[in-house]
Write an enzyme that holds these catalytic residues in place. Structure first.
Site, PDB file in Angstrom:
ATOM      1  N   SER A 145       0.848  -1.191   0.000  1.00  0.00           N
ATOM      2  CA  SER A 145       0.000   0.000   0.000  1.00  0.00           C
ATOM      3  C   SER A 145       0.890   1.250   0.000  1.00  0.00           C
ATOM      4  CB  SER A 145      -0.897   0.005   1.228  1.00  0.00           C
ATOM      5  OG  SER A 145      -0.082   0.111   2.381  1.00  0.00           O
ATOM      6  N   SER A 176      -8.152 -12.614   5.697  1.00  0.00           N
ATOM      7  CA  SER A 176      -7.354 -13.351   6.687  1.00  0.00           C
ATOM      8  C   SER A 176      -8.267 -14.208   7.552  1.00  0.00           C
ATOM      9  CB  SER A 176      -6.584 -12.374   7.582  1.00  0.00           C
ATOM     10  OG  SER A 176      -5.435 -11.899   6.921  1.00  0.00           O
ATOM     11  N   GLU A 178     -13.079  -1.139  -7.171  1.00  0.00           N
ATOM     12  CA  GLU A 178     -13.854  -1.714  -6.060  1.00  0.00           C
ATOM     13  C   GLU A 178     -15.259  -1.124  -6.013  1.00  0.00           C
ATOM     14  OE1 GLU A 178     -11.927  -1.994  -2.269  1.00  0.00           O
ATOM     15  OE2 GLU A 178     -13.769  -2.525  -1.227  1.00  0.00           O
ATOM     16  N   HIS A 192     -11.007  -8.781  -0.708  1.00  0.00           N
ATOM     17  CA  HIS A 192     -10.131  -8.166   0.295  1.00  0.00           C
ATOM     18  C   HIS A 192     -10.503  -8.750   1.660  1.00  0.00           C
ATOM     19  CE1 HIS A 192      -8.321  -4.501  -1.766  1.00  0.00           C
ATOM     20  NE2 HIS A 192      -8.948  -5.145  -2.726  1.00  0.00           N
ATOM     21  N   ASP A 196      -9.070   2.684  -5.431  1.00  0.00           N
ATOM     22  CA  ASP A 196     -10.179   2.411  -4.520  1.00  0.00           C
ATOM     23  C   ASP A 196     -11.100   3.629  -4.432  1.00  0.00           C
ATOM     24  OD1 ASP A 196     -11.929   1.827  -2.533  1.00  0.00           O
ATOM     25  OD2 ASP A 196     -10.427   1.368  -1.005  1.00  0.00           O
ATOM     26  N   HIS A 205     -11.482  -5.884   6.656  1.00  0.00           N
ATOM     27  CA  HIS A 205     -10.058  -5.712   6.923  1.00  0.00           C
ATOM     28  C   HIS A 205      -9.774  -5.840   8.420  1.00  0.00           C
ATOM     29  CE1 HIS A 205     -10.204  -3.290   3.047  1.00  0.00           C
ATOM     30  NE2 HIS A 205      -9.321  -4.229   2.804  1.00  0.00           N
ATOM     31  N   GLY A 206      -8.555  -6.221   8.745  1.00  0.00           N
ATOM     32  CA  GLY A 206      -8.112  -6.166  10.133  1.00  0.00           C
ATOM     33  C   GLY A 206      -8.307  -7.450  10.911  1.00  0.00           C
ATOM     34  N   ASP A 246      -1.851  -1.731  -3.535  1.00  0.00           N
ATOM     35  CA  ASP A 246      -3.092  -2.006  -2.813  1.00  0.00           C
ATOM     36  C   ASP A 246      -3.742  -0.672  -2.402  1.00  0.00           C
ATOM     37  OD1 ASP A 246      -4.952  -3.662  -1.618  1.00  0.00           O
ATOM     38  OD2 ASP A 246      -3.830  -3.864   0.270  1.00  0.00           O
ATOM     39  N   HIS A 247      -5.033  -0.548  -2.624  1.00  0.00           N
ATOM     40  CA  HIS A 247      -5.787   0.647  -2.206  1.00  0.00           C
ATOM     41  C   HIS A 247      -5.176   1.971  -2.670  1.00  0.00           C
ATOM     42  CE1 HIS A 247      -8.778  -1.481   0.090  1.00  0.00           C
ATOM     43  NE2 HIS A 247      -7.830  -2.226   0.620  1.00  0.00           N
TER      44      HIS A 247
HETATM   45  P1  13P Z   1      -6.832  -8.772   5.956  1.00  0.00           P
HETATM   46  O1  13P Z   1      -6.809  -7.640   6.925  1.00  0.00           O
HETATM   47  O2  13P Z   1      -7.987  -9.685   6.197  1.00  0.00           O
HETATM   48  O3  13P Z   1      -5.556  -9.518   5.902  1.00  0.00           O
HETATM   49  O4  13P Z   1      -7.075  -8.147   4.500  1.00  0.00           O
HETATM   50  C1  13P Z   1      -6.026  -7.535   3.812  1.00  0.00           C
HETATM   51  C2  13P Z   1      -6.469  -6.806   2.615  1.00  0.00           C
HETATM   52  O5  13P Z   1      -7.584  -6.905   2.157  1.00  0.00           O
HETATM   53  C3  13P Z   1      -5.481  -5.936   1.954  1.00  0.00           C
HETATM   54  O6  13P Z   1      -6.060  -5.150   0.971  1.00  0.00           O
END
Ligand code: 13P
Length: 322
Positions: free
Chosen positions: A55, A227, A144, A224, A114, A188-189, A92-93
């Site tokens: 990013s 995790s 997105e 996205h 984004d 995210h997160g 990313d983003h």
């Molecule tokens: P996580 O926070 O689930 O790992 O997602 C990361 C992400 O989408 C990066 O763009």
């Protein structure tokens, strides 16, 4: 320098093969050298195509020159192997045309713009500007639609808003993007959803994903916030002095299911941050005499390699597809 001279590929062929093969290409975020080394080692060992992802904030943290040099070192290592794997370098983003231009100048082969927080026509306008520019350099673009909740480097959103399948066709047609990130319940997160005691994880919105697939058949979709936030590592962080409460990820079976359909790219960042922190905390707790960072960052890197290989083999299905 242009990405083709460096040795990266854009995501076009990767996604075509992933779509046909029923798997997704891993897009692993990296924030430092050891993480990048682990991603490359794992994907080479498991013979997976890979998207190295960074990013704007990470570029600021690492520094523009280091980012360029590190990513070149990664691709050089891949090229030196007898059977190189396809590797893309992705922003990313991205938040502006300027940021995307800078990335393309620095050798990125793919960028995300984004505009998901903007009204649809504004998102279309901003995304199309980036597509028009990037395509001149054969750089692929991810747009997105829909909003993911959660906290990440450049993204803080309180509430998610699922992608509206009725706008995907218009968005894709009018912008000319090469792939589309959608919101179907990932976040995210470290905390993807707030669960009440005894409550189990709600399913991703596979109904929305299906509707999107019907509207734009054959088009690569991106997830996205994917995790899985393994309990093993959050327990380890907490056992060795950390305090991460209420961490919940996306069950791996659900990601696997999504990868079998139109999802061709899965973004994973937080899982790797957790693994590094868990291992480092454990080592520093168990041996208070350690002061050489190689003694704790090295084992964290080894653990990351294992995690990425497992993801490629068991979750994304990308192992042995390079
Ligand atoms: P996580 O926070 O689930 O790992 O997602 C990361 C992400 O989408 C990066 O763009």
């Amino acid at each position: 320098m242009h990405y083709k001279e460096i040795g990266f590929v854009n995501t076009k062929e990767m996604f075509r093969r992933a779509y046909e093969g029923g798997y997704a290409v891993p897009a692993y975020n990296f924030i430092n050298m050891e993480q990048l080394q682990a991603i490359v080692a794992a994907c080479m060992e498991s013979r997976s195509p890979v998207i190295l992802q960074a990013s704007k904030r990470v570029r600021q943290y690492v520094g523009r020159e280091f980012m360029k040099s590190m990513s070149r070192a990664a691709i050089e290592l891949i090229r030196q192997s007898d059977t190189p794997i396809p590797c893309a370098l992705h922003l990313d983003h991205g938040d502006s045309l300027e940021e995307c231009k800078r990335s393309i100048e620095d050798g990125f082969s793919s960028v995300m713009i984004d505009g998901s927080a903007l009204p649809l026509d504004e998102n279309i306008r901003v995304t199309k500007n980036v597509v028009d520019y990037a395509h001149e350099f054969d750089v692929t673009v991810e747009g997105e639609l829909g909003v993911l909740s959660g906290l990440e480097d450049d993204v803080t959103r309180e509430k998610s808003r699922y992608t509206d399948p009725s706008s995907v066709e218009e968005f894709v047609d009018k912008t000319g993007v090469d792939s589309l990130a959608v919101s179907i319940g990932t976040a995210h997160g470290v905390t993807k959803v707030k669960l009440k005691p005894g409550e189990s994880w709600p399913s991703l919105r596979f109904d929305i994903l299906k509707e999107i697939e019907i509207k734009i058949p054959g088009f690569p979709i991106v997830l996205h916030g994917s995790s899985s936030i393994s309990q093993e590592y959050t327990d380890m962080v907490n056992k060795y002095g950390g305090n991460i409460q209420g961490a919940v990820g996306i069950p791996e079976e659900q990601i696997r299911k999504a990868c079998r359909s139109c999802v061709c790219k899965v973004n994973i960042a937080t899982d790797s941050l957790l693994v590094m922190t868990a291992v480092i905390r454990k080592i520093l707790h168990e041996d208070t005499t350690v002061f050489d960072p190689r003694k704790y960052i090295g084992p964290a890197r080894d653990e990351l390699v294992k995690m990425y290989i497992k993801k490629n083999k068991e979750v994304l299905g990308s192992a042995y597809k390079a």
